[in-house]
Design a protein around this motif. Structure first.
Motif, PDB file in Angstrom:
ATOM      1  N   GLY A  90       0.834  -1.194   0.000  1.00  0.00           N
ATOM      2  CA  GLY A  90       0.000   0.000   0.000  1.00  0.00           C
ATOM      3  C   GLY A  90       0.863   1.236   0.000  1.00  0.00           C
ATOM      4  N   GLU A  91       0.241   2.369   0.254  1.00  0.00           N
ATOM      5  CA  GLU A  91       0.954   3.635   0.254  1.00  0.00           C
ATOM      6  C   GLU A  91       0.627   4.407   1.526  1.00  0.00           C
ATOM      7  N   PHE A  92       1.641   5.023   2.124  1.00  0.00           N
ATOM      8  CA  PHE A  92       1.401   5.887   3.264  1.00  0.00           C
ATOM      9  C   PHE A  92       0.615   7.111   2.835  1.00  0.00           C
ATOM     10  N   GLN A  93      -0.318   7.536   3.699  1.00  0.00           N
ATOM     11  CA  GLN A  93      -1.176   8.660   3.385  1.00  0.00           C
ATOM     12  C   GLN A  93      -1.270   9.592   4.589  1.00  0.00           C
ATOM     13  N   VAL A  94      -1.508  10.860   4.328  1.00  0.00           N
ATOM     14  CA  VAL A  94      -1.737  11.819   5.395  1.00  0.00           C
ATOM     15  C   VAL A  94      -3.176  11.686   5.871  1.00  0.00           C
ATOM     16  N   PRO A  95      -3.417  11.468   7.172  1.00  0.00           N
ATOM     17  CA  PRO A  95      -4.795  11.330   7.674  1.00  0.00           C
ATOM     18  C   PRO A  95      -5.457  12.698   7.794  1.00  0.00           C
ATOM     19  N   VAL A  96      -6.113  13.146   6.743  1.00  0.00           N
ATOM     20  CA  VAL A  96      -6.654  14.507   6.727  1.00  0.00           C
ATOM     21  C   VAL A  96      -7.938  14.632   7.536  1.00  0.00           C
ATOM     22  N   ASP A  97      -8.501  13.524   8.013  1.00  0.00           N
ATOM     23  CA  ASP A  97      -9.731  13.614   8.786  1.00  0.00           C
ATOM     24  C   ASP A  97      -9.456  13.703  10.275  1.00  0.00           C
ATOM     25  N   GLU A  98      -8.247  14.119  10.642  1.00  0.00           N
ATOM     26  CA  GLU A  98      -7.938  14.390  12.032  1.00  0.00           C
ATOM     27  C   GLU A  98      -7.128  15.678  12.086  1.00  0.00           C
ATOM     28  N   PRO A  99      -7.116  16.375  13.225  1.00  0.00           N
ATOM     29  CA  PRO A  99      -6.415  17.673  13.309  1.00  0.00           C
ATOM     30  C   PRO A  99      -4.939  17.527  12.962  1.00  0.00           C
ATOM     31  N   LEU A 100      -4.404  18.538  12.298  1.00  0.00           N
ATOM     32  CA  LEU A 100      -2.988  18.535  11.974  1.00  0.00           C
ATOM     33  C   LEU A 100      -2.161  18.675  13.242  1.00  0.00           C
ATOM     34  N   ASP A 101      -1.054  17.958  13.282  1.00  0.00           N
ATOM     35  CA  ASP A 101      -0.129  18.039  14.397  1.00  0.00           C
ATOM     36  C   ASP A 101       0.931  19.087  14.047  1.00  0.00           C
ATOM     37  N   PRO A 102       1.005  20.209  14.765  1.00  0.00           N
ATOM     38  CA  PRO A 102       1.947  21.261  14.383  1.00  0.00           C
ATOM     39  C   PRO A 102       3.406  20.879  14.573  1.00  0.00           C
ATOM     40  N   GLU A 103       3.672  19.808  15.342  1.00  0.00           N
ATOM     41  CA  GLU A 103       5.057  19.441  15.627  1.00  0.00           C
ATOM     42  C   GLU A 103       5.516  18.185  14.906  1.00  0.00           C
ATOM     43  N   HIS A 104       4.577  17.468  14.261  1.00  0.00           N
ATOM     44  CA  HIS A 104       4.946  16.201  13.618  1.00  0.00           C
ATOM     45  C   HIS A 104       4.290  16.062  12.253  1.00  0.00           C
ATOM     46  N   LEU A 105       4.963  15.347  11.371  1.00  0.00           N
ATOM     47  CA  LEU A 105       4.337  14.824  10.164  1.00  0.00           C
ATOM     48  C   LEU A 105       3.777  13.460  10.521  1.00  0.00           C
ATOM     49  N   VAL A 106       2.474  13.277  10.318  1.00  0.00           N
ATOM     50  CA  VAL A 106       1.815  12.018  10.646  1.00  0.00           C
ATOM     51  C   VAL A 106       1.333  11.372   9.359  1.00  0.00           C
ATOM     52  N   MET A 107       1.644  10.089   9.178  1.00  0.00           N
ATOM     53  CA  MET A 107       1.191   9.350   8.010  1.00  0.00           C
ATOM     54  C   MET A 107       0.732   7.968   8.449  1.00  0.00           C
ATOM     55  N   VAL A 108      -0.258   7.431   7.740  1.00  0.00           N
ATOM     56  CA  VAL A 108      -0.818   6.124   8.081  1.00  0.00           C
ATOM     57  C   VAL A 108      -0.810   5.228   6.857  1.00  0.00           C
ATOM     58  N   LEU A 109      -0.832   3.931   7.121  1.00  0.00           N
ATOM     59  CA  LEU A 109      -0.804   2.929   6.056  1.00  0.00           C
ATOM     60  C   LEU A 109      -1.754   1.796   6.400  1.00  0.00           C
ATOM     61  N   GLU A 110      -2.584   1.388   5.449  1.00  0.00           N
ATOM     62  CA  GLU A 110      -3.371   0.162   5.548  1.00  0.00           C
ATOM     63  C   GLU A 110      -2.964  -0.736   4.389  1.00  0.00           C
ATOM     64  N   THR A 111      -2.637  -1.970   4.687  1.00  0.00           N
ATOM     65  CA  THR A 111      -2.316  -2.914   3.632  1.00  0.00           C
ATOM     66  C   THR A 111      -2.695  -4.313   4.100  1.00  0.00           C
ATOM     67  N   TYR A 112      -2.620  -5.290   3.215  1.00  0.00           N
ATOM     68  CA  TYR A 112      -3.164  -6.621   3.489  1.00  0.00           C
ATOM     69  C   TYR A 112      -2.188  -7.702   3.031  1.00  0.00           C
ATOM     70  N   GLY A 113      -2.271  -8.857   3.664  1.00  0.00           N
ATOM     71  CA  GLY A 113      -1.366  -9.946   3.324  1.00  0.00           C
ATOM     72  C   GLY A 113      -2.002 -11.287   3.570  1.00  0.00           C
ATOM     73  N   GLU A 114      -1.272 -12.327   3.229  1.00  0.00           N
ATOM     74  CA  GLU A 114      -1.762 -13.681   3.472  1.00  0.00           C
ATOM     75  C   GLU A 114      -0.591 -14.641   3.613  1.00  0.00           C
ATOM     76  N   LEU A 115      -0.804 -15.634   4.459  1.00  0.00           N
ATOM     77  CA  LEU A 115       0.142 -16.734   4.535  1.00  0.00           C
ATOM     78  C   LEU A 115       0.150 -17.495   3.214  1.00  0.00           C
ATOM     79  N   SER A 116       1.268 -18.115   2.904  1.00  0.00           N
ATOM     80  CA  SER A 116       1.346 -18.882   1.665  1.00  0.00           C
ATOM     81  C   SER A 116       2.195 -20.126   1.892  1.00  0.00           C
ATOM     82  N   TYR A 117       1.553 -21.283   1.779  1.00  0.00           N
ATOM     83  CA  TYR A 117       2.260 -22.561   1.888  1.00  0.00           C
ATOM     84  C   TYR A 117       1.709 -23.478   0.802  1.00  0.00           C
ATOM     85  N   HIS A 118       2.470 -23.652  -0.266  1.00  0.00           N
ATOM     86  CA  HIS A 118       2.039 -24.431  -1.424  1.00  0.00           C
ATOM     87  C   HIS A 118       0.667 -23.964  -1.922  1.00  0.00           C
ATOM     88  N   GLY A 119       0.500 -22.650  -1.983  1.00  0.00           N
ATOM     89  CA  GLY A 119      -0.725 -22.084  -2.531  1.00  0.00           C
ATOM     90  C   GLY A 119      -1.883 -22.013  -1.545  1.00  0.00           C
TER      91      GLY A 119
END
Length: 534
Positions: free
Chosen positions: A311-340
């Motif tokens: 996935g890609e990191f994104q700026v969470p614009v639906d929360e107040p900006l932090d004047p002292e930090h850059l805040v970024m969030v990431l959602e991504t997905y995965g799966e175990l894999s053993y012979h398919g």
């Protein structure tokens, strides 16, 4: 019992891709959409592509169809349904397959779909599979793949647009081989790019999003490490170290393979023709220990493969900006894999049941739903000091495949498993309902120095605590072993510590050199095999 962690770090060359500063639109978990048929509309788009076939670059026609809701509400997830990708392969591609004495072919597709809302974008991967189907004696071949796709959540009002991008096509000649998954018998993935004259630049659908419904919540805030999820390194009431006090010698030790050594006694971990990688795809090994509190012992969890749709990191614009930090969030997905299959390799654990009877159980952890990885990064503007907190959530059922008591085998049958998934206390149960495992990791990084702790990019330790449910379906011939296993194993307070190795990015591989740490082997598997830590 081994709790899998679905985590994967990204190679340094791929970090630029991960740090795009898009805003409100994020991929949600693979949750089924609930809209009725009357509230949906079908998109059916035919697009021109140019594919790099073995015989050379050639135009290919791709038809993409899916059902979308007529409209959606901000903050509510929906999933495009009935997704199909139809590819008409030209005669020269079919001739290339037939030239390898193949009479039939299986196909897998990975379509990159850009989801945008205002100036915010995110990329989803729509995967599909098809076959086997007989190859024609001559002429073109049409393949239609189908599969589930990620859900989407609009974080504000405004149109959500879905646009087709790059397409990877995997072709595997011959019938499916369950033992190897066809991974080594097919041809490399065919990369296709959207033609420059594609109608509407590949637009598939537009879904209007109306204002937030009352009570909808924005992006999750990161829970404090002292909350219900264990802090990094784990300070649970049943720490892993305690397991060695009484019968640690019965818990197998982790192999001492250092990263990238030639002794790779681990299952394969690679993408294949039916599941081709995208530019954001990752693969990694995870290993670790899991306590069984009732037995006062730990079970060694051997290296398992995890495949990640990046996935890609994104700026969470639906929360107040932090004047002292850059805040970024990431959602991504995965799966175990053993012979398919979405599971771990089988692993054996030996305990002293009731403090005197040796019991050996062979188990498998099976993934029964989406593995979701949420990361939150905060970078201090004053000195660029960074902290990253990551939560991995995945439903896992423990299945017992073999059991010995004092050296005597007991037939547990083919359906011996926990009644539900192993469960953890979730720091945000309203947003993440249901039974699943939660693992937590935290990292810190001083400018110019290496990361300490865990990040999705570099790997490291994750920890958590789970409740093991009661067992069901154990025993044959009228013999009920459910009570034995439940009494011996089930219960709360089972501490887990997992270690993830450095990920490999198959389409942007980093190989070992005298100047570079290896991230991928030559056959595009993870170079690093992590070592379990207690």
């Amino acid at each position: 019992m081994r709790v899998q962690r679905a985590v994967t770090p990204r190679p340094r060359r791929a970090r630029a891709t991960l740090t795009s500063t898009a805003a409100f639109v994020v991929l949600a978990a693979l949750i089924p959409a609930t809209a009725s048929a009357s509230d949906t509309r079908k998109a059916d788009v035919e697009l021109p592509y140019v594919c790099a076939l073995p015989s050379g670059r050639a135009p290919v026609t791709v038809r993409i169809s899916a059902e979308f809701p007529q409209r959606t509400r901000a903050g509510e997830a929906f999933t495009p349904t009935g997704v199909t990708t139809t590819v008409e392969l030209p005669a020269e591609a079919v001739a290339d397959l037939a030239g390898r004495d193949a009479s039939e072919v299986r196909a897998g597709t990975a379509l990159a779909v850009t989801v945008a809302q205002d100036s915010a974008t995110a990329t989803a991967t729509w995967r599909g599979s098809y076959g086997p189907v007989a190859l024609p004696a001559s002429g073109p071949l049409t393949l239609t793949t189908t599969g589930d796709v990620p859900s989407v959540t609009g974080r504000s009002d405004g149109d959500l647009t879905f646009t087709a991008g790059g397409l990877a096509i995997g072709l595997s000649p011959g019938p499916e081989d369950d033992a190897g998954g066809g991974a080594e018998t097919g041809s490399p993935a065919v990369e296709c790019a959207l033609a420059e004259d594609a109608p509407d630049k590949g637009l598939l659908a537009t879904v209007p999003a109306v204002a937030d419904a009352p009570g909808t919540s924005g992006s999750p805030s990161a829970p404090a490490p002292g909350g219900t999820s264990p802090a990094p390194g784990g300070t649970s009431s049943a720490p892993a170290g305690d397991s060695r006090d009484r019968q640690g010698e019965r818990s197998p030790e982790a192999p001492e393979n250092s990263p990238g050594t030639a002794a790779r006694d681990v299952p394969p971990c690679r993408y294949d023709e039916e599941n081709p990688p995208t530019p954001l795809s990752l693969n990694a090994y995870v290993t670790g220990y899991a306590n069984v509190r009732k037995q006062k012992a730990a079970s060694y969890l051997p290296p398992s493969c995890v495949l990640i749709d990046g996935g890609e990191f994104q700026v969470p614009v639906d929360e107040p900006l932090d004047p002292e930090h850059l805040v970024m969030v990431l959602e991504t997905y995965g799966e175990l894999s053993y012979h398919g299959r979405r599971e771990t390799p089988p692993y054996a654990s030996t305990f002293l049941s009731f403090d005197f009877t040796p019991v050996k159980a062979t188990m498998v952890l099976k993934q029964t739903g989406p593995m979701r990885i949420d990361a939150r990064m905060r970078m201090r503007f004053s000195d660029l000091f960074m902290t990253t907190e990551t939560y991995v959530r995945v439903p896992l059922v423990a299945q017992v495949t073999a059991l010995e008591v004092n050296g005597t085998p007991l037939d547990v049958g083919s359906g011996c498993r926990t009644e539900t998934s192993l469960t953890s206390a979730d720091p945000d149960p309203a947003k993440h309902p249901g039974d699943h495992v939660v693992l937590y990791g935290k990292a810190e990084q001083v400018l110019g120095e290496d990361v300490t702790g865990y990040t999705i990019l570099t790997g490291g330790p994750l920890s958590g605590e789970v409740t093991i449910p009661a067992f069901t379906g154990c025993g044959t011939g009228g013999e009920d072993l459910d009570r034995l296993l439940t009494a011996s194993v089930s219960g709360p307070g089972n501490y887990i510590k997992q270690v993830q190795g450095q990920t490999c990015t198959p389409l942007v591989p980093v190989f070992e050199t005298p100047e570079t740490r290896g991230q991928c082997t030559q056959d595009l598997q993870p170079y690093q095999i992590p070592v379990a830590e207690r």
